[in-house]
Design an enzyme around this catalytic site. Structure first.
Site, mmCIF file in Angstrom:
data_model
loop_
_atom_site.group_PDB
_atom_site.id
_atom_site.type_symbol
_atom_site.label_atom_id
_atom_site.label_comp_id
_atom_site.label_asym_id
_atom_site.label_seq_id
_atom_site.Cartn_x
_atom_site.Cartn_y
_atom_site.Cartn_z
ATOM 1 N N CYS A 86 0.829 -1.204 0.000
ATOM 2 C CA CYS A 86 0.000 0.000 0.000
ATOM 3 C C CYS A 86 0.870 1.264 0.000
ATOM 4 C CB CYS A 86 -0.987 -0.042 1.171
ATOM 5 S SG CYS A 86 -2.315 1.149 0.985
ATOM 6 N N SER A 228 -1.005 -11.063 37.848
ATOM 7 C CA SER A 228 -2.449 -10.815 37.959
ATOM 8 C C SER A 228 -3.239 -12.107 37.735
ATOM 9 C CB SER A 228 -2.870 -9.790 36.902
ATOM 10 O OG SER A 228 -2.801 -10.382 35.615
ATOM 11 N N GLY A 229 -2.561 -13.125 37.243
ATOM 12 C CA GLY A 229 -3.288 -14.351 36.903
ATOM 13 C C GLY A 229 -3.764 -14.323 35.460
ATOM 14 N N GLY A 230 -3.586 -13.186 34.803
ATOM 15 C CA GLY A 230 -3.909 -13.089 33.371
ATOM 16 C C GLY A 230 -2.812 -13.787 32.579
ATOM 17 N N VAL A 231 -3.100 -14.078 31.315
ATOM 18 C CA VAL A 231 -2.148 -14.893 30.555
ATOM 19 C C VAL A 231 -0.823 -14.159 30.302
ATOM 20 C CG1 VAL A 231 -3.118 -14.337 28.273
ATOM 21 C CG2 VAL A 231 -1.926 -16.482 28.589
ATOM 22 N N ASP A 232 -0.860 -12.843 30.144
ATOM 23 C CA ASP A 232 0.379 -12.127 29.811
ATOM 24 C C ASP A 232 1.364 -12.096 30.979
ATOM 25 O OD1 ASP A 232 -1.148 -11.669 27.600
ATOM 26 O OD2 ASP A 232 -1.504 -9.551 28.020
ATOM 27 N N SER A 233 0.886 -11.603 32.118
ATOM 28 C CA SER A 233 1.830 -11.515 33.246
ATOM 29 C C SER A 233 2.241 -12.910 33.700
ATOM 30 C CB SER A 233 1.249 -10.693 34.403
ATOM 31 O OG SER A 233 0.182 -11.358 35.032
ATOM 32 N N SER A 234 1.313 -13.871 33.620
ATOM 33 C CA SER A 234 1.650 -15.232 34.046
ATOM 34 C C SER A 234 2.744 -15.817 33.166
ATOM 35 C CB SER A 234 0.427 -16.144 33.945
ATOM 36 O OG SER A 234 -0.609 -15.638 34.732
ATOM 37 N N LYS A 373 -1.130 -11.709 21.261
ATOM 38 C CA LYS A 373 -1.880 -12.483 22.248
ATOM 39 C C LYS A 373 -1.898 -13.988 21.933
ATOM 40 C CE LYS A 373 -4.594 -11.854 25.889
ATOM 41 N NZ LYS A 373 -4.215 -10.922 26.977
#
Ligand code: XMP
Length: 517
Positions: A86, A228-234, A373
Site C-alpha cells: 500500500c 495478575s493471573g492473566g495470561v500475559d503476566s503469568s 496475544k
C-alpha cells in the site's frame, strides 16, 4: 527486548498503517522471525539485524504530503528483496522515479484482483482472479524504470508490481489481512521463495533464546513481577522464573475487585503447582475504603491505579527492591505506547491502570514484547501453564470496578462477582466460553420490581455482557442461544440475592465500549 539472532529475519518498516503489526505476525506464521522497526531507521542500523528481506508497511499518509514519512533511500540498495505494501508500494514507486497520483475512484474493502503473472509473488495461485483487501486513495500511475505490472484491478492499473533484477516488489492491497484470498501464500512467497528465508523460527526456539537472553540481561540481580493471573503476566513470570528461579519475586495483589475464587486459584497454580515465589497481599480493604463514595469511572480507575502502585512499591521495598521489573507487555501495547515512534501510536488510547509511573526505580524487562496475544497463548502452553490460564478471558486491571456502574459498594460487588461467575460457568458448560472474547455481568444502581420471596420488591438489574472480538478494539455482542441466556438469567435471579431482572447488552463497540465504565 528478546531478539532472535540465529534465525533468518524479515524487517518490517512501520509507516503507521493499521495493519503493520499484522505483517510481522504473518511472517512469523511462516516460521520466520520478524521485527517491526520505525520507518526512518537508517539503513546501517537495519543491516545490523541482518535481514533477508524488508517489508514497507502501509500508512495513512500520501507521498506528496509535506512531512510524509520516508525511509532511508539506501533501503532499496541493500541487495535484499523489498516488498512495499500500500503506502509502502507508493513510496517505493515515488522514491525510485515513478509517479503516484490521486485515484479517480478510491478503493476500500474487497476488490477483485486480476493476476497477470504467477511466477513469484503469486506463485501457486492458479486462479486468474482473486479477491483482495484494498484501502487507499492514491495509486501508482507510472512505474519506475525496470518495473513491470503483475496484477491489476479495475481502478488500479498497477495493483502489484516488481523489478525482477532488483528484487523489489509492491502490492497496492493488503495481503496481511484475512480478507485477501491467498494473502498468507503471497506473504509466504515473498518470505520463503523470494527472500529464501529458512522456516526455522518456532515457539520452542523462542523459549530457549529468551531464557538465555534474560539470564544475560539480569545476571546475578533479582527481579519482581506483579502477577495478575492473566495470561500475559503469568507467561512473562513463568518464563523469567525458568531463567532465574527464585531470584524472581512475584507479587499478587488482591485489590478486592477480583473474580470469584480468583486469589485461591492463582495461588494454587503459581505457588503449589509451579513452585514459584509468590507474595500474596490482601489489600482489599485499602482499595475499597478509597473507592467509597466515588462514582466517576475515570476517578475510580485513577484511585485503583495509584493505590496499586503504592502497595506494589511497599512490597518491593520490603523485599529489598529488586533491580528488575518484569512486565507482560505485548507487541500491540508496544505500538500503543509509541515505542517504535511510528504514526501508528496515535490509533488507540490505552488503559494504563496498574502500570508504573515514568519515575519508576526499576529497570524494565519485557520478555514478550515481540509477541501477540495468540502467540503468547502458544508460548504459555509450551511453558506448561494450565489451560485455565491460557484460555482465560482478558480481565481489566481495575477489575470489577469497571463493571459496577456508580459507587463500588459491598452489595454491588457481591452481585457483580456472583453473577459473572454464573455467566462464565454457563458458557463453559455450553462449550461457548472459548468462542467469545469476554463474558461478564454488570450492575448499577437501577432497580426494578420483581417478586422476592412471596412479595413484590425492588431488586437490582443485572446486565449480561458477552462479546466477540479479535483484539478488543472493536467488538460485537455475541449471538448466544436463547436457552443459554435463559439459564443464565434464571440462575442469576435464583442464586444471587437482591437481583430481580436480567438484561442482555446488545450494543456493539463502537459506539459502546466493552466495559461499561
Ligand atoms: P473497552 O471497555 O475500552 O475495553 O472497550 C477494551 C478491552 O480492554 C479491557 N480494559 C482494560 N484493561 N485496564 C485494563 O487492563 C483498564 O482500565 C481497562 N479497561 C478496559 C477490556 O476488558 C477489553 O478487553
Amino acid at each position: 527486548m528478546i531478539e532472535e539472532q540465529k534465525h533468518d529475519t524479515i524487517v518490517v518498516l512501520d509507516f503507521g498503517g493499521q495493519y503493520s503489526h499484522l505483517i510481522t505476525r504473518r511472517v512469523r506464521e511462516c516460521n520466520v522471525y520478524s521485527e517491526l522497526l520505525p520507518y526512518n531507521m537508517p539503513a546501517e542500523k537495519i543491516l545490523e539485524k541482518d535481514p533477508k528481506g524488508i517489508i514497507l508497511s502501509g500508512g495513512p499518509a500520501s507521498v506528496y504530503e509535506k512531512d510524509a514519512p520516508v525511509c532511508d533511500p539506501k533501503v532499496f540498495d541493500l541487495k535484499v528483496p523489498v516488498l512495499g505494501i500500500c503506502y509502502g508500494l507508493q513510496l517505493m514507486a515515488h522514491m525510485l522515479g515513478g509517479k503516484v497520483s490521486r485515484a479517480r475512484k478510491r478503493e476500500f474493502g474487497k476488490t477483485e484482483l486480476e493476476i497477470l503473472d504467477n511466477s513469484d509473488l503469486f506463485f501457486g495461485i492458479n486462479r486468474k482472479k482473486i479477491f483482495c483487501w484494498m484501502s487507499h486513495s492514491d495509486i501508482v500511475e507510472t512505474l519506475p524504470q525496470g518495473f513491470e505490472t503483475i496484477a491489476r484491478t479495475e481502478n488500479c492499473p498497477h495493483a502489484a508490481v516488481r523489478s525482477k533484477d532488483r528484487k523489489l516488489f509492491g502490492v497496492q492491497f493488503h495481503p496481511e489481512v484475512v480478507h485477501t484470498e491467498f494473502g498468507k501464500q503471497i506473504i509466504e512467497n515473498f518470505v520463503i521463495r523470494i527472500c529464501k528465508c529458512r522456516p526455522t523460527w518456532k515457539m520452542e526456539n523462542f523459549v530457549d533464546e529468551a531464557i538465555r537472553k534474560i539470564r544475560s540481561v539480569i545476571k546475578d540481580d533479582r527481579a519482581i513481577c506483579a502477577l495478575s493471573g492473566g495470561v500475559d503476566s503469568s507467561t512473562a513470570a513463568v518464563l523469567v522464573h525458568k531463567a532465574i528461579g527464585d531470584r524472581l519475586v512475584c507479587v499478587f495483589i488482591n485489590h478486592g475487585l477480583l473474580r470469584k475464587n480468583e486469589p485461591e486459584e492463582v495461588l494454587k497454580i503459581f505457588r503449589d503447582k509451579l513452585k514459584m515465589n509468590v507474595i500474596y497481599v490482601d489489600a482489599s480493604e485499602r482499595f475499597l475504603k478509597r473507592l467509597k463514595g466515588v462514582t466517576d469511572p475515570e476517578e475510580k480507575r485513577k484511585i485503583i491505579g495509584e493505590e496499586f502502585i503504592k502497595v506494589f512499591t511497599e512490597v518491593a521495598e520490603k523485599v529489598g527492591r529488586p533491580k528488575w521489573l518484569v512486565q507482560g507487555t505485548l507487541y500491540p501495547d508496544v505500538i500503543e505506547s509509541a515505542r517504535t515512534e511510528s504514526p501508528a501510536s496515535r490509533i488507540k488510547t490505552h488503559h494504563n491502570v496498574g502500570g508504573l509511573p515514568p519515575w519508576t526505580p526499576f529497570k524494565i524487562l519485557e520478555p514478550l514484547r515481540m509477541l501477540y496475544k495468540d502467540e503468547v497463548r502458544k508460548l504459555a502452553r509450551v511453558l506448561g501453564l494450565p489451560e485455565e490460564i491460557v484460555k482465560r478471558h482478558p480481565f481489566p486491571g481495575p477489575g470489577l470496578a469497571v463493571r459496577i456502574i456508580g459507587e463500588v459498594t459491598p452489595e454491588k460487588l457481591r452481585i457483580c462477582r456472583e453473577a459473572s461467575y454464573i455467566v462464565e460457568e454457563e458458557l463453559k458448560k455450553a462449550g461457548l466460553y472459548d468462542k467469545v472474547w469476554q463474558a461478564f455481568a454488570i450492575v448499577g444502581d437501577d432497580k426494578a420490581v420483581g417478586i422476592l420471596g412471596d412479595q413484590r420488591a425492588l431488586g437490582h438489574i443485572v446486565i449480561v455482557r458477552i462479546v466477540t472480538s479479535l483484539d478488543g478494539m472493536t467488538a460485537d455482542w455475541a449471538r448466544i442461544p436463547y436457552e443459554v441466556l435463559e439459564r443464565i438469567s434464571n440462575r442469576i435471579t435464583n442464586e444471587v440475592e437482591g437481583v430481580t431482572w436480567v438484561a442482555y447488552a446488545i450494543s456493539s463497540k463502537p459506539p459502546a465500549t466493552i466495559e461499561p465504565c
